[in-house]
Design a protein around this motif. Structure first.
Motif, PDB file in Angstrom:
ATOM      1  N   THR A  92      41.353  36.542  41.232  1.00  0.00           N
ATOM      2  CA  THR A  92      41.788  37.897  40.897  1.00  0.00           C
ATOM      3  C   THR A  92      42.820  37.792  39.789  1.00  0.00           C
ATOM      4  N   LEU A  93      42.835  38.785  38.921  1.00  0.00           N
ATOM      5  CA  LEU A  93      43.776  38.773  37.803  1.00  0.00           C
ATOM      6  C   LEU A  93      45.156  39.234  38.243  1.00  0.00           C
ATOM      7  N   ALA A  94      45.208  40.342  38.987  1.00  0.00           N
ATOM      8  CA  ALA A  94      46.504  40.919  39.349  1.00  0.00           C
ATOM      9  C   ALA A  94      46.345  41.759  40.612  1.00  0.00           C
ATOM     10  N   ASP A  95      47.435  41.864  41.361  1.00  0.00           N
ATOM     11  CA  ASP A  95      47.461  42.641  42.598  1.00  0.00           C
ATOM     12  C   ASP A  95      48.144  43.973  42.311  1.00  0.00           C
ATOM     13  N   THR A  96      47.354  44.917  41.779  1.00  0.00           N
ATOM     14  CA  THR A  96      47.872  46.233  41.422  1.00  0.00           C
ATOM     15  C   THR A  96      46.989  47.299  42.056  1.00  0.00           C
ATOM     16  N   ASP A  97      47.497  48.521  42.134  1.00  0.00           N
ATOM     17  CA  ASP A  97      46.679  49.616  42.661  1.00  0.00           C
ATOM     18  C   ASP A  97      45.420  49.795  41.831  1.00  0.00           C
ATOM     19  N   GLU A  98      45.549  49.615  40.515  1.00  0.00           N
ATOM     20  CA  GLU A  98      44.381  49.789  39.641  1.00  0.00           C
ATOM     21  C   GLU A  98      43.305  48.749  39.957  1.00  0.00           C
ATOM     22  N   MET A  99      43.692  47.490  40.039  1.00  0.00           N
ATOM     23  CA  MET A  99      42.710  46.444  40.311  1.00  0.00           C
ATOM     24  C   MET A  99      42.223  46.461  41.758  1.00  0.00           C
ATOM     25  N   ASN A 100      42.991  47.084  42.655  1.00  0.00           N
ATOM     26  CA  ASN A 100      42.610  47.160  44.070  1.00  0.00           C
ATOM     27  C   ASN A 100      41.905  48.461  44.431  1.00  0.00           C
ATOM     28  N   LEU A 101      41.670  49.336  43.449  1.00  0.00           N
ATOM     29  CA  LEU A 101      41.046  50.640  43.691  1.00  0.00           C
ATOM     30  C   LEU A 101      41.789  51.401  44.788  1.00  0.00           C
ATOM     31  N   LYS A 102      43.108  51.433  44.691  1.00  0.00           N
ATOM     32  CA  LYS A 102      43.932  52.109  45.681  1.00  0.00           C
ATOM     33  C   LYS A 102      44.576  53.359  45.085  1.00  0.00           C
ATOM     34  N   GLY A 104      43.549  56.237  44.443  1.00  0.00           N
ATOM     35  CA  GLY A 104      42.779  56.952  43.432  1.00  0.00           C
ATOM     36  C   GLY A 104      42.783  56.320  42.065  1.00  0.00           C
ATOM     37  N   LYS A 105      43.338  55.113  41.939  1.00  0.00           N
ATOM     38  CA  LYS A 105      43.426  54.457  40.639  1.00  0.00           C
ATOM     39  C   LYS A 105      42.308  53.437  40.469  1.00  0.00           C
ATOM     40  N   ASN A 106      42.016  53.098  39.211  1.00  0.00           N
ATOM     41  CA  ASN A 106      41.050  52.043  38.908  1.00  0.00           C
ATOM     42  C   ASN A 106      41.425  51.404  37.582  1.00  0.00           C
ATOM     43  N   ASP A 107      40.698  50.348  37.230  1.00  0.00           N
ATOM     44  CA  ASP A 107      41.027  49.600  36.016  1.00  0.00           C
ATOM     45  C   ASP A 107      39.796  49.402  35.138  1.00  0.00           C
ATOM     46  N   LEU A 347      27.761  32.081  42.162  1.00  0.00           N
ATOM     47  CA  LEU A 347      28.565  32.493  41.023  1.00  0.00           C
ATOM     48  C   LEU A 347      27.991  33.683  40.248  1.00  0.00           C
ATOM     49  N   VAL A 348      26.729  34.006  40.463  1.00  0.00           N
ATOM     50  CA  VAL A 348      26.145  35.154  39.763  1.00  0.00           C
ATOM     51  C   VAL A 348      26.756  36.476  40.219  1.00  0.00           C
ATOM     52  N   TRP A 349      27.405  36.479  41.393  1.00  0.00           N
ATOM     53  CA  TRP A 349      27.965  37.713  41.939  1.00  0.00           C
ATOM     54  C   TRP A 349      29.413  37.902  41.490  1.00  0.00           C
ATOM     55  N   GLN A 350      29.790  39.150  41.234  1.00  0.00           N
ATOM     56  CA  GLN A 350      31.184  39.544  41.035  1.00  0.00           C
ATOM     57  C   GLN A 350      31.422  40.880  41.733  1.00  0.00           C
ATOM     58  N   TRP A 351      32.628  41.039  42.258  1.00  0.00           N
ATOM     59  CA  TRP A 351      33.024  42.302  42.874  1.00  0.00           C
ATOM     60  C   TRP A 351      33.495  43.277  41.806  1.00  0.00           C
ATOM     61  N   ASN A 352      33.209  44.554  42.025  1.00  0.00           N
ATOM     62  CA  ASN A 352      33.765  45.603  41.175  1.00  0.00           C
ATOM     63  C   ASN A 352      35.223  45.804  41.580  1.00  0.00           C
ATOM     64  N   HIS A 353      36.156  45.299  40.752  1.00  0.00           N
ATOM     65  CA  HIS A 353      37.580  45.247  41.054  1.00  0.00           C
ATOM     66  C   HIS A 353      37.836  44.204  42.157  1.00  0.00           C
ATOM     67  N   ASN A 354      39.075  44.131  42.614  1.00  0.00           N
ATOM     68  CA  ASN A 354      39.430  43.136  43.625  1.00  0.00           C
ATOM     69  C   ASN A 354      38.790  43.484  44.970  1.00  0.00           C
ATOM     70  N   ILE A 380      31.088  56.316  44.280  1.00  0.00           N
ATOM     71  CA  ILE A 380      30.888  54.866  44.164  1.00  0.00           C
ATOM     72  C   ILE A 380      31.886  54.216  43.206  1.00  0.00           C
ATOM     73  N   GLN A 381      32.412  54.969  42.245  1.00  0.00           N
ATOM     74  CA  GLN A 381      33.356  54.367  41.308  1.00  0.00           C
ATOM     75  C   GLN A 381      34.664  53.953  41.981  1.00  0.00           C
TER      76      GLN A 381
END
Length: 531
Positions: A92-102, A104-107, A347-354, A380-381
């Motif tokens: 994970t790059l960073a532990d933020t509300d944006e990266m955690n989809l918390k 109402g925020k996103n990145d 490795l082909v899989w990635q999560w949308n945000h953290n 879904i976003q």
């Protein structure tokens, strides 16, 4: 110092079409004949902002996946055409509300941007920068794929930078947009040596003209035969994305500059050589909804300058092996069956945000991926734990089998094509009834009858990227054999808020109460429509 504003993220790409009257191969550069040299693109999928390094006979390539986790992907190849996933530099790059989809925020469209990969004295280095954190990141390992990554973080966020290990033992970093900066890095990689920060090139866009829409960026620096070569992308207004090269006798010294490639909007990248002494440029092209796709362009040297392609134009063929396709190296099917010692996710899989690792499992039910809801999401976003893979061109399809017996009232689960203008097919539970639904970002566009009293449903998404047609259709089945189309066609659009090609996504989110789950039996991906 502050991070540089990135004007490209506010622009839509203008694609330059191949003119008529050319050969079939020239009109369609995606034709691959197994009995002839391969033709560009090298990868017909979203792998932008590439950086490459060769270690003996193996090539390594890093790229951008922004808001996805794990991040900063690294691929490897033996021939510059056939690539496979090798590692990610960070979980994970960073532990933020944006990266955690918390909250109402996103990145979307942010996260980690253009990376640089280099090899120096037994270490692989992969660096990136982030508008999310306004920081620069350098990752280091001795063994890509098996080694532990060390992380070095500092401010500022060095935009589109290139790191460079010089023969004098100093490590440099070059970055910027339009005005390009250069500095030495501290010996422990903890930041810039502030006293060395200087402007290297005041107007790096100048060779492409005076009216510039996108200033020179995407810096990648190389040293060849005692000379330094700095590659940049420039976008003249009313023109196309263009490759500019600056040549100097020393880092930070006076430069000679020229345009070296201007064709079909293919730009941004650098140089790579082969063990037998050939040279290529790796560049990418915006190609509609599938994303930004890599090309290999042959290079010859003339008077100490790289000459790309056929005097600045893309050749019809390239003397490289034919592509064997992107499956299973870049994308792959998954039965979710794991043996002892297997990674939980390939490795082909990635999560949308953290991800929230407590809410997904491939062991809770043998042979299944379980996605459990842990919060309420409006769509879904903002859905936590959506598991994604790239789509691929010119056509592709994805199929899932899903057990819906654990879903709660208000839950939505299924198979998505993820971008801002998303679409998905799945099951929505309403008042205890499970209904097949096709939904787009514009709202529900397809409803079908209540699912019979059976746990499993089968879902399919089909993408057609041929000649940037960028259309998708959705289907469902109750037996995995007879398919019913549902909803309207999805017109896929590459949008700047996401700044990424469409991805298949497996998802489950709650709109009323958390705690429900969906079990995915398999995901099958194909470079056909799987009719």
């Amino acid at each position: 110092m502050k991070s540089t504003f990135h004007p490209y993220r506010a622009l839509f790409t203008v694609m330059v079409c191949v003119v008529s009257g050319m050969s079939a191969r020239a009109q369609n550069p995606f034709i691959t004949d197994p009995f002839l040299p391969s033709v560009a693109p090298a990868i017909y999928a979203d792998v932008p902002d590439m950086s490459m390094a060769r270690v003996e006979d193996t090539y390594y390539m890093s790229s951008t996946t922004m808001h996805m986790s794990p991040g900063v992907p690294v691929m490897k190849s033996k021939d510059l055409v056939n690539w496979e996933m090798a590692a990610y530099a960070c979980d994970t790059l960073a532990d933020t509300d944006e990266m955690n989809l918390k909250n109402g925020k996103n990145d979307y469209g942010r996260g980690s941007w253009a990376s640089c990969i280099r090899y120096h004295k037994g270490y692989y280095y992969v660096s990136t920068f982030s508008g999310t954190t306004n920081k620069t990141y350098i990752y280091r390992t001795r063994n890509i794929g098996k080694g532990k990554w060390e992380r070095f973080v500092f401010e500022p966020s060095c935009h589109d930078h290139s790191i460079f290990f010089d023969d004098d033992g100093k490590t440099y970093i070059v970055w910027g947009n339009g005005k390009l900066m250069v500095a030495e890095l501290k010996d422990d990689l903890s930041g810039l040596k502030e006293e060395t920060v200087k402007v290297w090139i005041e107007n790096a866009s100048a060779p492409a003209g005076k009216d510039i829409m996108l200033g020179a960026e995407g810096s990648q620096l190389f040293k060849i035969n005692g000379k330094y070569y700095l590659f940049n992308i420039v976008w003249p207004r009313g023109g196309m994305r263009t490759v500019v090269v600056h040549r100097a006798d020393r880092i930070g010294g006076n430069c000679e500059s020229r345009v070296v490639f201007q064709d079909k909007g293919i730009a941004q990248g650098g140089l790579i050589d082969t063990p037998d002494g050939r040279w290529f440029a790796y560049l990418f092209r915006d190609f509609g909804a599938v994303g930004r796709i890599p090309y290999m362009v042959p290079v010859r040297w003339e008077d100490g300058w790289p000459v790309l392609g056929d005097n600045g134009r893309l050749p019809d063929t390239i003397d490289l092996p034919a592509s064997r396709g992107l499956i299973p190296g870049i994308v792959a099917s998954d039965e979710f069956e794991r043996r002892k010692g297997d990674a939980a996710l390939p490795l082909v899989w990635q999560w949308n945000h953290n991800p929230d690792n407590s809410l997904w499992s491939v062991s809770a039910r043998k042979g299944y991926l379980r996605l459990t809801t842990g919060s309420i999401a409006p769509d879904i976003q903002q859905a936590k734990n959506t598991l994604t893979q790239r789509t691929l061109g010119p056509v592709c399809s994805g199929i899932v089998a899903m057990d819906v017996s654990g879903m709660n009232d208000g839950d939505c689960a299924g198979l998505a094509l993820l971008q801002k203008e998303y679409g998905w097919v799945g099951v929505k539970v309403e008042n205890g009834n499970k209904r097949i639904v096709m939904q787009s970002a514009e709202g529900i566009t397809g409803l079908d009858d209540v699912v019979p009293d059976q746990p499993a449903v089968y879902l399919k998404a089909v993408c057609d990227f041929t000649a940037m047609k960028d259309m998708a259709c959705f289907y469902y089945s109750l037996d995995g054999e007879r398919w019913t189309r549902i909803g309207s066609e999805l017109h896929m659009r590459y949008t700047m808020p996401h700044f990424m090609g469409y991805r298949f996504g497996l998802f489950n989110y709650a709109t009323k109460t958390a705690g429900g789950y969906a079990d995915f039996d398999y995901f099958h991906i194909s470079d056909t429509k799987q009719d």
